[in-house]
Each structure stands twice: as structure tokens, then as C-alpha cells.
Design an enzyme around this catalytic site. Structure first.
Site, PDB file in Angstrom:
ATOM      1  N   GLU A   6       0.814  -1.222   0.000  1.00 55.59           N
ATOM      2  CA  GLU A   6       0.000   0.000   0.000  1.00 55.59           C
ATOM      3  C   GLU A   6       0.850   1.276   0.000  1.00 55.59           C
ATOM      4  O   GLU A   6       0.452   2.292  -0.569  1.00 55.59           O
ATOM      5  CB  GLU A   6      -0.947  -0.010   1.209  1.00 55.59           C
ATOM      6  CG  GLU A   6      -2.068  -1.046   1.046  1.00 55.59           C
ATOM      7  CD  GLU A   6      -2.867  -1.259   2.322  1.00 55.59           C
ATOM      8  OE1 GLU A   6      -2.233  -1.559   3.364  1.00 55.59           O
ATOM      9  OE2 GLU A   6      -4.097  -1.103   2.290  1.00 55.59           O
ATOM     10  N   GLU A  10      -4.137  -9.499   3.880  1.00 52.88           N
ATOM     11  CA  GLU A  10      -4.845  -9.224   5.138  1.00 52.88           C
ATOM     12  C   GLU A  10      -5.959 -10.215   5.424  1.00 52.88           C
ATOM     13  O   GLU A  10      -6.217 -10.554   6.586  1.00 52.88           O
ATOM     14  CB  GLU A  10      -5.413  -7.796   5.132  1.00 52.88           C
ATOM     15  CG  GLU A  10      -4.365  -6.704   5.301  1.00 52.88           C
ATOM     16  CD  GLU A  10      -3.701  -6.279   3.993  1.00 52.88           C
ATOM     17  OE1 GLU A  10      -3.832  -6.996   2.972  1.00 52.88           O
ATOM     18  OE2 GLU A  10      -3.050  -5.221   3.996  1.00 52.88           O
TER      19      GLU A  10
END
Ligand code: T1G
Length: 693
Positions: free
Chosen positions: A108, A128
Site C-alpha cells: 500500500e 490481510e
């Protein structure tokens, strides 16, 4: 020097700022890293002597994401999504230089940068969901802006890694470099000065139609099998089309915070650390695994063939021995057919299969195993057969050849008896299908040397399995606990439940298959034979259910005979009156008034049966940690990771509730269900089940 200065530092090369994150082992974005990165970006942005910025990591990998040890604790500012927003808003070009595994928050950081380059061999991903979460720093919003909704949804919902080549093709990164990554990044930063910057968060997203969204979501839901995070991740990606990045990140954060508190999230994080902990075996720190050049397998039935395929897949040369020439031929065909199935499903190429078959030698003479320095047997699970085999083998193979037994119940000490050098005997209990199931119980017998055990563990890892240490006892960890589980399943039938009700309670909870369907699938006859062998030694006062014996007596062995606990119609299980009649008769025989069970009662009773015996296995040192037991059930018995395993669930139910339940079992079902000392202690001291009760 502060922590921040140590973990994130900046250097200047001409007018380029190089920000380096150095937080071993995996450069996790802990609070100090987030704060340091934010401070360095702000400083570079405000420094007139800087024209562009490079973000890179020291060590073996770019950041592997959020620091999992911070999860579940109060959040510490700045949050990574703020740091990422600041990177994106930077008035000077920011180049992210990825290497190693750029995961979650690491990926990210790059998505928020203006240009992404990656070293050859880099892998990127949003894993995640494997921690029961969704990305928390804009991944679900920026990735679809770069690669479109369907591809972004695939990565966010499965957590799978993309190789740099795939990332480049999709548009997630801008270049792959095989020269010096830092020099290339500086070059790219220089070239970007004065050019229009491309901010991912400002790119439009091509929306998908409502029908396509539904289709994508239902695909994810089907594969997620009850796990929540993948569905939410997919929804967030789809929603990105109707929201600004800023709005989308707020939504993403709400879901991230909510999921962090769920049982599924806690369970998945427990499993993440459990897997890493399982590799640590006290006393084995100094032991080195031996190098195995040629592996031998004795027995090429279902299990042996599966083991051969696993060994061949891992690159070993394999010699497999059957009892006679036809057996050897059949065994070879069995191995070929597993490989062919892998071709049909696209997992293997014809060429790779041919290469594997060339590494396989099959025969029916044990002397063929003479060149092997590792031999595993997967013959009929009978003590005399295995003992004789090992005694014979030890006259054929070299004195230091490791001898592994794949027995599922027998005592490896008894098998080792009569073997020259019993210190090279070890248990390696695979689960069927052995080429697919991830669990291997690595069983240390009384004389097993550390080197032998270390070698067995190393082989299992090379086979991409998860080896779990077990001491030697009947059934090792998995099957030992399972027999208590099985008995409580049958006792509930006597008390009023029906197989499909118990199955439904466990399937609705998350197990892919309820216990009775699982018994039918593996066959009732093997456990029946075992019970018959145990008749003489069984405690006559302990509770015994005859229901399963009655089914076997009339030839109902499960799926293979089309009838067992269920009747099978076109492969589908149908509750059957014959079974119900036998069950009701069993209740009458014991003067039990049948009653109904709630799903919760069924679950807690079965978790108790497993956890109490699990605690006893811990007391005896058979299992090293409660979390190892959870891993056994997740990787060998179909428990989904998001349920966390039976020991985890016992603490979720509350240990005092579990203890009450065992006390009831003890009073009702006999001395085998005596509360474990560790359980009683844990309740007394108000401790959690933890890794040491
Ligand atoms: N946090 C803390 N510790 C970590 C860690 C992490 N993310 N990843 C690994 N470790 C520790 C691990 O416990 C072990 O420690 C050591 O590093 C080596 O790991 C905002 C919220 C990177 C592929 O899920 O997949 O980003 O046992 O043995 O086989 O959206 O670790 O030695 O003490 O596994 O070479 C998303 C998880 C986080 C990545 C390396 N990221 N890690 O594998 O070594 S969520 C992940 C891995 C997130 C943001 C959100 C693997 C690896 P110890 P290892 P490896």
C-alpha cells in the site's frame, strides 16, 4: 538516537531524497516506522533542495505490512492510511522501490507513491484476509484504480501473491529492474522531476454492472466458506467505483476496525503466530538435518502413492517397493493417475509429469532400497507387519539410513524394537491424500535422535507440509483426541441427537464436513476393527456405544458401501431410517430418554471432548503447545483457520464452561473423561488457555 531515527532514515543524493526503512526481520510498519516515514516525507517535501523522493527498505524484503504484534491493541498514531495519504499528496514525485515480499501495508505504501518499480523476483499482495482482516491503508481503493475491479478484487479477497511480472502486466507496477534497484529508483526519480505526477487515488475506477458485482461477490462468498473478511474485501473493492479515495479509505477503515475485534480475526492471528511457533522444538536448536539424496517408500496403496507424489513434487529421487510385481505395477499406475489428475486440473504439465516419472523406480524387492538414506513405510497398519519390515530393512539399508513409519495408531517404539540403531527411527504421520494435506505429525520415539527428528522435519518442510511435533502415544495428537470426539458424537446419538443434526450444527459453525459425513467418508470398518482388537482390554464400566458396531455388522461401512451413518444417493448423503432405528434402539437398551440438543450444546460438547484430551496430551508432553493442537486440527482435520482450532475455541467458550462440561462428562461417561489437571489449574488461576495451560 530515537527509535524513529533508527528505523527510518533519509539520505540525500544530489536533489533526490532516499528514505530507507530498516526494521528487521520483515520491515513491518510498526508505529515508529509509520511516524518516521511520515516525518521524512514531510521533511523532504518541505526541503527546497529536494526534487524527488525514493522509498526503499533495507534487508531481505520491502515491508511485509502492518506489525501483527500491534493488532488487537489500541491503535497508535499515525495510522498507515494517513502516512499513505501524505505520500500521495506529496508535491514531489515519490518512487517506491519494492523487493522481496511487499505485502499489505508495504504494497500500500507503493500504491500511494507516484511510481512503482520492483526488483526481479518481487512478490506483491494484500494478504490481510489471511489474518481475518481487510487492507487498512487504502489497498482496496487504490488497487482497483490501477488494475480494475475484477483483478483487484481477486487479490484483495484471496490474499494471493502476484509475481512482479503479473503486477507489471496488470499495471500495478511501472517497471521491473534487474540491475541495482536503488540506482534504478534514483534514475526513475530523476526522470520524474517536472513531469505530471500520476496519483493512484485520483485515477477513475471503471465500475462493474450490478449483475457482475453480484456474480463476483457470490464467487468470493462460495470460496470463503463462512469466512467474513474476503467478502468484505470484495465489497470494498466494488464500492471504490462510487466513492472518492478519501471516502473509500474511511469505509475501509471502519471495516478493518470491526474485523479486528471479531473472533475470526483473533483466530486467524492466533494461527499465524502458531505456525511460526510450531517450528521451534525445544532441544532441537543445535541439530542439523541430514541431506537426503534418495528416498524410499514401502507400500504403494493410497497413502504410499500420495507420499511418493509428494516426494517427487519436492524433487526427490524415489524408489517405491510393493509386495510383488503386479503390486508394483499397480502402484506405479496409481502414482501416474494422481499426476494425471494434476495435469487435468492445470497444476502440472505433461513434461513435468514425465520428468517426475523418470525420477521414480518401482519394484518388489526390498534390496532395491539399499541406495536410499531415507525410507518411509506406508504398509498395512499392523504391528507385526511393520516390526518385521523394519527388522528386515535394517539389514538392507545403510546403518544411518533414516527409517520413518507412517503408522497412524501404532507405537513407534514397538515398531523400532528389533531394528539396528533405533535412534534413526521416527514417525511421520501423513494425512490422506498425502500429496495434498498439509499436516505431518513428526513423532519422536524413545530412542529417536535429534538429528533424525530434525531430518524428518526438514523433509516434511521440503514437501511443503506443516510438521507438528508429537510424542509417541496411541493415535499421536490428532487421532488420540479424535477418538474422544468420536465417542462423544456417538453418546449424543444415544441421548437423543441424530447424525444429520450433529453434522448440521458443526457445518453451520464452519466445518466443511460434519463428523458423521466424515466418518462415512473415511470408512467405518477400520475403527470397527480397532475396537474389536481393544475389546479385551476395554474398561467394562466405561461407557461404550454399540451403534457404530451395529452399522458395521450389517455391512454399512460408509460411502464405499453406499450406506453408513447415511444412505448415499448419487453421492449425496440422505438421513436413513435404518440408522435412526438402530440409534433409537440403542437409547432404549440403555433406558435413556431421548432429548433434543441445541447447536451450541453440540459444539461445546465436542470442543470439550477435544480440548480436555488436548490438555492431557500437553500434560504428558505429547503436544508441546495448545496452539500446535489447533494446527493439527486445522491442517489435518478440515477445521477452517478462522475457527482457530479446538483449544482456541475452548478459551472462546470460556474455560470454566469447558470444565463444567468435562465434569458432566466424567460423571456420566466414565473415567476416561476425567478433567485434565492443566484445565482445572487454568480455571483455578483464572488463566487463559494460552500456549501453556
Ligand atoms: N508483523 C510482525 N511480525 C511479522 C510479520 C508482520 N507483518 N510478518 C512476519 N513477521 C515475523 C514472523 O513472526 C517471524 O518472526 C519473522 O517475521 C519471519 O517471518 C495496514 C494492517 C513476509 C512472507 O500478512 O507472510 O499490512 O518467528 O518466518 O517464511 O493494510 O512472514 O522469527 O520471531 O514467516 O521468510 C499483512 C505476513 C499485514 C505478512 C516472510 N502482511 N508475513 O516469510 O519468514 S496486515 C502479512 C508473511 C497489514 C495494512 C495491514 C511472511 C513473509 P519470528 P517468517 P518467511
Amino acid at each position: 538516537m530515537s527509535d524513529i531515527a533508527q528505523l527510518v532514515s533519509a539520505q540525500q543524493r544530489d536533489n533526490i531524497a532516499i528514505i530507507t526503512i530498516d526494521n528487521p526481520p520483515v520491515n513491518a510498519t510498526s508505529q515508529a516506522v509509520r511516524a518516521g516515514l511520515l516525518a521524512e516525507i514531510e521533511s523532504a517535501d518541505g526541503n527546497p533542495g529536494i526534487a524527488a523522493i525514493v522509498i526503499r527498505c533495507a534487508g531481505r524484503t520491502f515491508t511485509a505490512g502492518g506489525d501483527i504484534r500491534e493488532f488487537g491493541k489500541p491503535p497508535l498514531l499515525p495510522m498507515l492510511f494517513d502516512t499513505c495519504a501524505r505520500i500521495e499528496a506529496c508535491s514531489k514525485p515519490v518512487v517506491c522501490a519494492y523487493h522481496g515480499t511487499a505485502l499489505g501495508g508495504g504494497f500500500e505504501i507503493g500504491l500511494a507513491s507516484h511510481l512503482r518499480i520492483a526488483a526481479m523476483g518481487t512478490q506483491l499482495g494484500l494478504p490481510e484476509v489471511k489474518l481475518g482482516l481487510v487492507p487498512g491503508a487504502g489497498g482496496t481503493q487504490r488497487l482497483p484504480r490501477l488494475i480494475g475491479i475484477p483483478a483487484a478484487l481477486d487479490f484483495a479477497a484471496t490474499g494471493r501473491f502476484m509475481k512482479a511480472e503479473e503486477a507489471l502486466k496488470l499495471g500495478a507496477i511501472d517497471a521491473i529492474v534487474d540491475d541495482d534497484l536503488l540506482e534504478c529508483a534514483i534514475e526513475a526519480a530523476r526522470a520524474a522531476v517536472g513531469k505530471l505526477m500520476r496519483r493512484s487515488g485520483e485515477q477513475p475506477v471503471v465500475a462493474v454492472s450490478a449483475e457482475q458485482a453480484q456474480e463476483l461477490l457470490s464467487g468470493v462468498r462460495r470460496k470463503a466458506r463462512g469466512q467474513e473478511a474476503p467478502v468484505i474485501a470484495a465489497q470494498l473493492v466494488i464500492e471504490s467505483a462510487g466513492l472518492s479515495t478519501r471516502q473509500g479509505v474511511v469505509r475501509e477503515r471502519e471495516e478493518f476496525n470491526r474485523l479486528m475485534e471479531t473472533q475470526q480475526g483473533r483466530a486467524m492471528r492466533h494461527i499465524f503466530f502458531a505456525e511460526r511457533e510450531a517450528a521451534r522444538i525445544p532441544g532441537l536448536e543445535q541439530a542439523t538435518a541430514r541431506d537426503i539424496q534418495m528416498a524410499g517408500v514401502v507400500g504403494c496403496g493410497t497413502m504410499g502413492a500420495g507420499i511418493c507424489v509428494a516426494l517427487l513434487d519436492a524433487g526427490y529421487n524415489v524408489v517405491v517397493i510393493e509386495q510383488n510385481a503386479e503390486g508394483a505395477e499397480r502402484g506405479r499406475a496409481r502414482i501416474a493417475s494422481i499426476l494425471e489428475r494434476n495435469i487435468a486440473s492445470g497444476r502440472l504439465t505433461e513434461k513435468a509429469m514425465a520428468e517426475r516419472m523418470r525420477r521414480l523406480t518401482s519394484g518388489h524387492d526390498l534390496t532395491g532400497l539399499a541406495p536410499c538414506n531415507f525410507v518411509i513405510e506406508a504398509v498395512f497398519d499392523d504391528l507385526d507387519v511393520k516390526r518385521t519390515l523394519f527388522a528386515n530393512l535394517s539389514n538392507i539399508v545403510r546403518d544411518d539410513c533414516i527409517l520413518a513409519t507412517n503408522t497412524s495408531y501404532l507405537d513407534p517404539n514397538a515398531i523400532a524394537r528389533g531394528t539396528k540403531n533405533p535412534q534413526r527411527v521416527v514417525g511421520m504421520h501423513f494425512f490422506a491424500p498425502a500429496n495434498i494435506m498439509r499436516l505431518v505429525e513428526a513423532v519422536r520415539a524413545a530412542h529417536t535422535s535429534s538429528e533424525t527428528l530434525a531430518t524428518a522435519l526438514a523433509i516434511a518442510r521440503k514437501l511443503r507440509k506443516l510438521p507438528i511435533f508429537s510424542g509417541a502415544c496411541e493415535g499421536f495428537i490428532g487421532n488420540r483426541l479424535y477418538s474422544y470426539y468420536r465417542r462423544q458424537c456417538e453418546f449424543m446419538l444415544e441421548e437423543g441427537a441424530l447424525p444429520h443434526e450433529i453434522d448440521k450444527a458443526m457445518e453451520d459453525w464452519g466445518l466443511p464436513m460434519g463428523p458423521f459425513r466424515a466418518f462415512d467418508l473415511s470408512g467405518l470398518d477400520i475403527a470397527w476393527a480397532l475396537r474389536k482388537r481393544q475389546t479385551a482390554t476395554r474398561d467394562p464400566v466405561s461407557r461404550y456405544s454399540h451403534i457404530s458396531d451395529r452399522l458395521c455388522e450389517i455391512g454399512r461401512f460408509g460411502q464405499k458401501t453406499q450406506t453408513g451413518w447415511y444412505r448415499y444417493e448419487n453421492g449425496k448423503p440422505v438421513p436413513d431410517d435404518v440408522t435412526t432405528t438402530i440409534i433409537e434402539q440403542a437409547s432404549r437398551d440403555k433406558n435413556i430418554t431421548r432429548r433434543s440438543f441445541t447447536a451450541d450444546e453440540i459444539r461445546i460438547r465436542l470442543v470439550t471432548a477435544l480440548a480436555n484430551e488436548g490438555a492431557r496430551a500437553l500434560e504428558e508432553g505429547i503436544a508441546l503447545r495448545a496452539s500446535d493442537i489447533d494446527l493439527v486440527y486445522i491442517n489435518g482435520y478440515g477445521w477452517p483457520a478462522w475457527l482457530g482450532g479446538p483449544m482456541f475455541q475452548a478459551s472462546e467458550f470460556g474455560l470454566s464452561r469447558i470444565l463444567e462440561e468435562v465434569q458432566k462428562m466424567h460423571a456420566r461417561d466414565g473415567s476416561e473423561f476425567t478433567p485434565a489437571r492443566l484445565l482445572v489449574e487454568a480455571v483455578k488461576q483464572g488463566k487463559s488457555i494460552g500456549d501453556r495451560l
